[in-house]
Scaffold this motif. Structure first.
Motif, mmCIF file in Angstrom:
data_model
loop_
_atom_site.group_PDB
_atom_site.id
_atom_site.type_symbol
_atom_site.label_atom_id
_atom_site.label_comp_id
_atom_site.label_asym_id
_atom_site.label_seq_id
_atom_site.Cartn_x
_atom_site.Cartn_y
_atom_site.Cartn_z
ATOM 1 N N UNK A 182 0.827 -1.254 -0.161
ATOM 2 C CA UNK A 182 0.069 -0.126 0.030
ATOM 3 C C UNK A 182 0.792 1.196 0.031
ATOM 4 N N UNK A 183 0.924 1.915 -1.257
ATOM 5 C CA UNK A 183 1.787 3.112 -1.358
ATOM 6 C C UNK A 183 1.392 4.331 -0.434
ATOM 7 N N UNK A 184 2.266 5.146 0.128
ATOM 8 C CA UNK A 184 1.991 5.998 1.254
ATOM 9 C C UNK A 184 1.279 5.598 2.375
ATOM 10 N N UNK A 185 0.974 4.384 2.429
ATOM 11 C CA UNK A 185 0.428 3.867 3.806
ATOM 12 C C UNK A 185 1.271 2.919 4.628
ATOM 13 N N UNK A 186 2.004 2.082 4.143
ATOM 14 C CA UNK A 186 2.892 1.296 4.496
ATOM 15 C C UNK A 186 4.265 1.659 4.486
ATOM 16 N N UNK A 187 5.159 1.513 5.147
ATOM 17 C CA UNK A 187 6.695 1.685 5.273
ATOM 18 C C UNK A 187 7.259 1.869 3.846
ATOM 19 N N UNK A 188 7.700 2.848 3.387
ATOM 20 C CA UNK A 188 8.316 2.950 1.922
ATOM 21 C C UNK A 188 9.253 1.848 1.766
ATOM 22 N N UNK A 189 10.077 1.716 2.772
ATOM 23 C CA UNK A 189 11.341 0.691 2.666
ATOM 24 C C UNK A 189 10.845 -0.462 2.456
ATOM 25 N N UNK A 190 9.595 -1.127 2.773
ATOM 26 C CA UNK A 190 8.931 -2.328 2.142
ATOM 27 C C UNK A 190 8.778 -2.534 0.876
ATOM 28 N N UNK A 191 8.751 -1.380 0.186
ATOM 29 C CA UNK A 191 8.260 -1.487 -1.312
ATOM 30 C C UNK A 191 9.542 -1.738 -2.126
ATOM 31 N N UNK A 192 10.689 -1.793 -1.654
ATOM 32 C CA UNK A 192 11.710 -1.943 -2.662
ATOM 33 C C UNK A 192 11.601 -3.259 -3.203
ATOM 34 N N UNK A 193 11.237 -4.455 -2.488
ATOM 35 C CA UNK A 193 11.155 -5.749 -2.784
ATOM 36 C C UNK A 193 9.785 -5.772 -3.269
ATOM 37 N N UNK A 194 9.033 -5.123 -3.113
ATOM 38 C CA UNK A 194 7.457 -5.579 -3.685
ATOM 39 C C UNK A 194 7.460 -5.810 -5.017
ATOM 40 N N UNK A 195 6.807 -6.978 -5.275
ATOM 41 C CA UNK A 195 6.290 -7.207 -6.803
ATOM 42 C C UNK A 195 5.027 -6.741 -7.230
ATOM 43 N N UNK A 196 4.214 -6.003 -6.313
ATOM 44 C CA UNK A 196 2.988 -5.407 -6.639
ATOM 45 C C UNK A 196 2.789 -4.173 -5.988
ATOM 46 N N UNK A 197 2.710 -3.129 -6.501
ATOM 47 C CA UNK A 197 2.205 -1.866 -5.773
ATOM 48 C C UNK A 197 0.892 -1.433 -5.845
ATOM 49 N N UNK A 198 0.394 -0.806 -5.015
ATOM 50 C CA UNK A 198 -1.021 -0.547 -4.796
ATOM 51 C C UNK A 198 -1.176 1.279 -4.377
ATOM 52 N N UNK A 199 -1.780 1.744 -5.276
ATOM 53 C CA UNK A 199 -2.057 3.081 -4.612
ATOM 54 C C UNK A 199 -3.478 3.288 -4.291
ATOM 55 N N UNK A 200 -3.559 2.823 -2.983
ATOM 56 C CA UNK A 200 -4.844 2.900 -2.546
ATOM 57 C C UNK A 200 -5.537 3.907 -2.209
ATOM 58 N N UNK A 201 -4.769 5.205 -2.035
ATOM 59 C CA UNK A 201 -5.238 6.521 -1.421
ATOM 60 C C UNK A 201 -5.364 7.093 -2.881
ATOM 61 N N UNK A 202 -5.026 6.708 -3.809
ATOM 62 C CA UNK A 202 -4.992 7.552 -5.231
ATOM 63 C C UNK A 202 -3.848 7.758 -5.845
ATOM 64 N N UNK A 203 -3.666 7.521 -7.085
ATOM 65 C CA UNK A 203 -2.312 7.628 -7.586
ATOM 66 C C UNK A 203 -2.056 8.541 -8.737
ATOM 67 N N UNK A 204 -0.729 8.866 -9.325
ATOM 68 C CA UNK A 204 -0.181 9.859 -10.138
ATOM 69 C C UNK A 204 -1.029 10.133 -11.172
ATOM 70 N N UNK A 205 -1.910 9.134 -11.593
ATOM 71 C CA UNK A 205 -2.866 9.372 -12.853
ATOM 72 C C UNK A 205 -3.815 10.612 -12.579
ATOM 73 N N UNK A 206 -3.915 11.054 -11.298
ATOM 74 C CA UNK A 206 -4.920 12.036 -10.810
ATOM 75 C C UNK A 206 -4.129 13.316 -10.747
ATOM 76 N N UNK A 207 -4.385 14.241 -11.374
ATOM 77 C CA UNK A 207 -3.529 15.451 -11.407
ATOM 78 C C UNK A 207 -3.050 16.068 -9.817
#
Length: 232
Positions: A182-207
């Motif tokens: 969960x991007x911007x919810x969980x510890x960013x360090x855990x994203x380094x090896x994550x095979x699947x990212x999830x922008x549950x709060x909203x992602x960069x496709x929103x201005x």
């Protein structure tokens, strides 16, 4: 020959860019053929599978229609459901290999307790036990026969997302957390090896959320640019 992995993606019309980038990331990183089905609400309505009114707490068009996957599979075999606001970095075949017939459903079992009351585009952020568990599911469709269109169209959101249609939590298997970071919810360090990212709060496709996740947002834009790159 390996049969294509059936993957169903929940589509919201406001997140078409996210959907297309997710599909490209899945196909580019997969070692096996994929059968990808975008779940478009008007199509499901025209097929007589989905007819419920939009719930005021419903943040996306696919909040409840996701549970139609077993029906679409004829209640046979396994399938993957995933939200459209994701980006695949790893081989989805590795997730597929985790399916275990002793379970009816398998998911990342987050402990997500949001503090905010709204998320992207002012949509409601509703806290409840098992939040985000249903955003990525391995579904053992023959054991999900309680998910009939009739049940899905009358059940409450909590009944669906908290898996009340199962005999109990013992039917829910656990997937390693990296498969739904969960991007911007969980510890960013855990994203380094994550095979699947999830922008549950909203992602960069929103201005207004172009930098959500900082470096991860830049990664999403790079994936977008690669997907739509023009070749000479």
């Amino acid at each position: 020959m390996t049969h294509p992995i059936p993957i169903f993606i929940g589509v919201d019309p406001r997140e078409r860019a996210a959907t297309n980038v997710l599909i490209d990331s899945l196909t580019q990183n997969s070692s096996v053929p994929l059968a990808i089905t975008p779940m478009v609400t008007p199509q499901l309505e025209k097929q007589g599978l989905y007819w419920r009114d939009r719930d005021p707490k419903q943040a996306t068009a696919f909040s409840f229609s996701r549970f139609l996957v077993p029906k679409l599979m004829g209640y046979q075999g396994w399938a993957i459901f995933m939200d459209c606001d994701m980006l695949a970095r790893g081989d989805i075949a590795e997730l597929w290999a985790l399916r275990d017939d002793q379970h009816a459903v398998m998911c990342v079992q987050h402990m997500h307790e949001p503090n905010d009351t709204v998320k992207f585009l002012g949509e409601p952020q509703t806290p409840y036990p098992k939040k985000n568990w249903s955003s990525l599911m391995l579904l053992n469709c023959s054991r999900c026969r309680a998910l009939t269109p009739e049940y899905i169209n009358r059940a409450t959101g909590l009944e669906l997302h908290r898996f009340h249609w199962l005999a109990g939590d013992h039917e829910i298997g656990e997937i390693p957390g990296g498969w739904n970071h969960l991007v911007a919810v969980q510890d960013p360090a855990k994203a380094e090896e994550s095979p699947l990212l999830h922008w549950t709060l909203g992602g960069p496709w929103f201005r207004e959320q172009r930098t959500m996740g900082e470096g991860l947002a830049a990664e999403w834009f790079a994936a977008r640019d690669d997907a739509f790159r023009l070749w000479d």
